[in-house]
Design a protein around this motif. Sequence first.
Motif, PDB file in Angstrom:
ATOM      1  N   GLN A  35       5.227   2.785  -1.432  1.00 15.72           N
ATOM      2  CA  GLN A  35       3.972   3.530  -1.365  1.00 15.72           C
ATOM      3  C   GLN A  35       2.860   2.581  -0.945  1.00 15.72           C
ATOM      4  OE1 GLN A  35       2.951   5.567  -4.959  1.00 15.72           O
ATOM      5  NE2 GLN A  35       1.230   6.616  -4.019  1.00 15.72           N
ATOM      6  N   GLY A  36       2.060   3.029   0.017  1.00 13.20           N
ATOM      7  CA  GLY A  36       0.970   2.218   0.536  1.00 13.20           C
ATOM      8  C   GLY A  36       1.259   1.668   1.923  1.00 13.20           C
ATOM      9  N   VAL A  37       2.511   1.786   2.375  1.00 14.08           N
ATOM     10  CA  VAL A  37       2.867   1.331   3.720  1.00 14.08           C
ATOM     11  C   VAL A  37       2.651   2.498   4.673  1.00 14.08           C
ATOM     12  CG1 VAL A  37       4.713   0.482   5.220  1.00 14.08           C
ATOM     13  CG2 VAL A  37       4.532  -0.356   2.871  1.00 14.08           C
ATOM     14  N   VAL A  78      -0.991  -1.223   6.370  1.00 15.11           N
ATOM     15  CA  VAL A  78      -1.159  -0.714   5.008  1.00 15.11           C
ATOM     16  C   VAL A  78      -2.150   0.449   5.017  1.00 15.11           C
ATOM     17  CG1 VAL A  78      -3.037  -2.283   4.337  1.00 15.11           C
ATOM     18  CG2 VAL A  78      -1.454  -1.474   2.618  1.00 15.11           C
ATOM     19  N   HIS A  82      -5.042   1.162  -0.949  1.00 19.86           N
ATOM     20  CA  HIS A  82      -3.978   0.552  -1.748  1.00 19.86           C
ATOM     21  C   HIS A  82      -4.239  -0.946  -1.852  1.00 19.86           C
ATOM     22  CE1 HIS A  82      -1.224   4.007  -2.048  1.00 19.86           C
ATOM     23  NE2 HIS A  82      -1.776   4.364  -0.901  1.00 19.86           N
ATOM     24  N   VAL A  87       1.165  -3.920  -2.833  1.00 18.06           N
ATOM     25  CA  VAL A  87       2.042  -3.351  -1.809  1.00 18.06           C
ATOM     26  C   VAL A  87       3.002  -4.425  -1.298  1.00 18.06           C
ATOM     27  CG1 VAL A  87       2.129  -2.328   0.510  1.00 18.06           C
ATOM     28  CG2 VAL A  87       0.399  -1.559  -1.124  1.00 18.06           C
TER      29      VAL A  87
END
Length: 138
Positions: A35-37, A78, A82, A87
């Motif tokens: 999550q966050g990519v 990203v 975030h 990350v």
Amino acid sequence: MSTLATDYEKTDIGTIQIAPEVIEVIAGLATVEVQGVAGMSGGFAGGIAELLGRKNLSKGVKVEVGQREAAVDVSIVVEFGHRIPEVASAIQRNVKQAIESMTGLSVVEVNVHIHDVQFKAPDKQLPEEEDTAVQRVK
């Protein structure tokens, strides 16, 4: 680069070899799961493959593979909002776990390169703005 078969990869039937491209795909998939990519940041070749309609699952990933070890570099974009260190740490853990569990290779390092920040897409234009745009194109 090619991987050489280690002792436990030699069987009485033959040897088992894992191509570096396979490890790149594993690392790429493990990276985009985090999550966050927002996406991978690939080079010129990755962009060409996508223009031709091929999904490049190893885009933004470089690996160095030895007999028993692998080193990985991933380049990402990203999502805004975030925490980048969190990350990056999650990517390192996920990539290491995925490669080690699927290949048996020991991952000695996972380097994460942040190339960009992606902002949310702008909301749809308001109806008033659409009308003015239409009027300007007479």
